[in-house]
Design an enzyme around this catalytic site. Structure first.
Site, PDB file in Angstrom:
ATOM      1  N   TYR A 122      -5.172  45.522  -0.457  1.00 34.59           N
ATOM      2  CA  TYR A 122      -4.528  45.893  -1.722  1.00 34.59           C
ATOM      3  C   TYR A 122      -3.111  45.349  -1.791  1.00 34.59           C
ATOM      4  O   TYR A 122      -2.667  44.870  -2.830  1.00 34.59           O
ATOM      5  CB  TYR A 122      -4.558  47.415  -1.923  1.00 34.59           C
ATOM      6  CG  TYR A 122      -5.868  47.869  -2.510  1.00 34.59           C
ATOM      7  CD1 TYR A 122      -6.864  48.411  -1.706  1.00 34.59           C
ATOM      8  CD2 TYR A 122      -6.153  47.684  -3.859  1.00 34.59           C
ATOM      9  CE1 TYR A 122      -8.100  48.771  -2.229  1.00 34.59           C
ATOM     10  CE2 TYR A 122      -7.378  48.046  -4.400  1.00 34.59           C
ATOM     11  CZ  TYR A 122      -8.346  48.580  -3.582  1.00 34.59           C
ATOM     12  OH  TYR A 122      -9.564  48.926  -4.100  1.00 34.59           O
TER      13      TYR A 122
ATOM     14  N   VAL B 295      -6.398  46.505 -12.451  1.00 34.32           N
ATOM     15  CA  VAL B 295      -5.359  47.401 -11.926  1.00 34.32           C
ATOM     16  C   VAL B 295      -3.988  46.718 -11.951  1.00 34.32           C
ATOM     17  O   VAL B 295      -2.983  47.319 -11.585  1.00 34.32           O
ATOM     18  CB  VAL B 295      -5.711  47.868 -10.493  1.00 34.32           C
ATOM     19  CG1 VAL B 295      -6.970  48.730 -10.518  1.00 34.32           C
ATOM     20  CG2 VAL B 295      -5.893  46.699  -9.533  1.00 34.32           C
TER      21      VAL B 295
ATOM     22  N   HIS C 149      -9.691  51.912 -14.188  1.00 35.66           N
ATOM     23  CA  HIS C 149      -9.831  51.913 -12.726  1.00 35.66           C
ATOM     24  C   HIS C 149      -8.489  52.083 -12.026  1.00 35.66           C
ATOM     25  O   HIS C 149      -8.320  51.654 -10.888  1.00 35.66           O
ATOM     26  CB  HIS C 149     -10.516  50.607 -12.262  1.00 35.66           C
ATOM     27  CG  HIS C 149     -11.934  50.516 -12.706  1.00 35.66           C
ATOM     28  ND1 HIS C 149     -12.639  49.331 -12.703  1.00 35.66           N
ATOM     29  CD2 HIS C 149     -12.783  51.447 -13.204  1.00 35.66           C
ATOM     30  CE1 HIS C 149     -13.877  49.553 -13.153  1.00 35.66           C
ATOM     31  NE2 HIS C 149     -13.988  50.824 -13.475  1.00 35.66           N
TER      32      HIS C 149
ATOM     33  N   THR D  82     -15.363  40.127 -18.220  1.00 43.15           N
ATOM     34  CA  THR D  82     -15.981  41.082 -17.300  1.00 43.15           C
ATOM     35  C   THR D  82     -17.447  40.722 -17.102  1.00 43.15           C
ATOM     36  O   THR D  82     -18.129  40.298 -18.030  1.00 43.15           O
ATOM     37  CB  THR D  82     -15.850  42.539 -17.799  1.00 43.15           C
ATOM     38  OG1 THR D  82     -16.438  43.421 -16.826  1.00 43.15           O
ATOM     39  CG2 THR D  82     -16.513  42.755 -19.153  1.00 43.15           C
TER      40      THR D  82
ATOM     41  N   PRO E 131     -16.792  32.528 -20.212  1.00 40.29           N
ATOM     42  CA  PRO E 131     -17.391  31.187 -20.105  1.00 40.29           C
ATOM     43  C   PRO E 131     -18.876  31.203 -19.741  1.00 40.29           C
ATOM     44  O   PRO E 131     -19.580  30.231 -19.978  1.00 40.29           O
ATOM     45  CB  PRO E 131     -16.573  30.528 -18.979  1.00 40.29           C
ATOM     46  CG  PRO E 131     -15.364  31.351 -18.798  1.00 40.29           C
ATOM     47  CD  PRO E 131     -15.693  32.722 -19.275  1.00 40.29           C
TER      48      PRO E 131
END
Ligand code: OAD
Length: 256
Positions: free
Chosen positions: A67, A104, A120, A195, A221
């Protein structure tokens, strides 16, 4: 760049626009998506192996390093023209634009979007894993080439500090989810941008929109799990399609 006519017609007529974004929205800023090949140290791991409470309990130092690596990357990149176009579109000619993002990072906010719902969580939302108090203290640096770093400790209870993101198997923030559903049900137009439509319940929002009568447009795409729900699929990238759309809606750009 020519905006597909049905997309432009729906965008011009919409009073309430909802933009559902995923990792592909950040890709042209330089942030790798989840399901494209992960770069460097993390290539052999999938998000499902890293973004889980089990992975955290098994090896907090390893998950934290991942992270912090993404956090560091996001801090070095900039919003692209697609983020800026969405921010510029908001509240023009009486149109209301809400962004509901699975990301995020804070690229939408840094581009100027003010109505942003994070389904999220957010990289900036560090908190104690035990007492859940927000943590605003110093964060450790990942050693050069390293892939582990021990988490800071909560000043109140001494437990480990964790990222403020939603892990697989964890509930979404209730208020964020409710707002996302409310805005989706109220939308005339829903743009689904970048997404893969794999992770629920976020991936269910386009179906909610379609059932509620909104026009659903996918900007991606490639074909995704959501393509069949969309009325229109625009095979284009976020940083190309969104500025062209917003310019055309505000009459500054080429219509179809
Ligand atoms: P994915 O990596 O699953 O999908 C990214 C999508 O963006 C793909 O469909 C790509 O085709 C598309 N894409 C790539 N470049 C693009 C570009 N320049 N413009 C437009 N689209 C582009 O990411 P998400 O769908 O966001 O959850 O993943 C959903 C969730 O899975 C994430 O929020 C995260 C992850 O695990 C948690 O961590 C809980």
């Amino acid at each position: 760049m020519t905006v597909p006519e049905p997309v432009l017609t729906a965008a011009r007529a919409a009073r309430h626009v909802l933009v559902l974004t995923g990792a592909g929205m950040s890709a042209e800023s330089g942030v790798p998506t989840f399901r494209d090949a992960q770069s460097g140290l993390w290539a052999q791991y999938s998000p499902e192996e890293l973004a889980t409470p089990q992975a955290w309990r098994r090896d907090r130092a390893f998950v934290l390093a991942w992270y912090l690596w993404r956090f560091g990357l996001v801090a070095t990149v900039e919003p692209h023209a697609g983020h800026v176009a969405l921010a510029r579109w908001a509240d023009r000619n009486g149109q209301h634009v809400t962004v509901v993002t699975q990301n995020v990072d804070d690229l939408h906010e840094r581009a100027g979007s003010t109505a942003v719902v994070h389904l999220h969580g957010a990289l900036s939302g560090w908190r104690c894993e035990a007492c859940a108090r927000p943590y605003r203290g110093a964060l450790p640096n990942v050693p050069e080439g390293g892939d582990r770093v021990d988490p800071p400790r909560c000043p109140t209870c001494g437990a480990a500090i964790r990222p403020g993101v939603v892990w697989f198997g964890e509930p979404l923030p209730a208020d964020a989810w409710q707002e996302a559903v409310d805005r989706t049900e109220a939308a005339d137009l829903v743009l689904v941008v970048g997404t893969s439509g794999i992770v629920h319940p976020a991936a269910g929002l386009p179906s909610v929109a379609r059932s509620a009568g909104a026009v659903v447009v996918e900007v991606n795409p490639v074909e995704t799990e959501i393509s069949h729900v969309a009325h229109h699929t625009w095979r284009e990238t976020a940083a190309v399609a969104l500025p062209a759309l917003v310019d055309a809606v505000s009459g500054h750009g080429p219509a179809a």
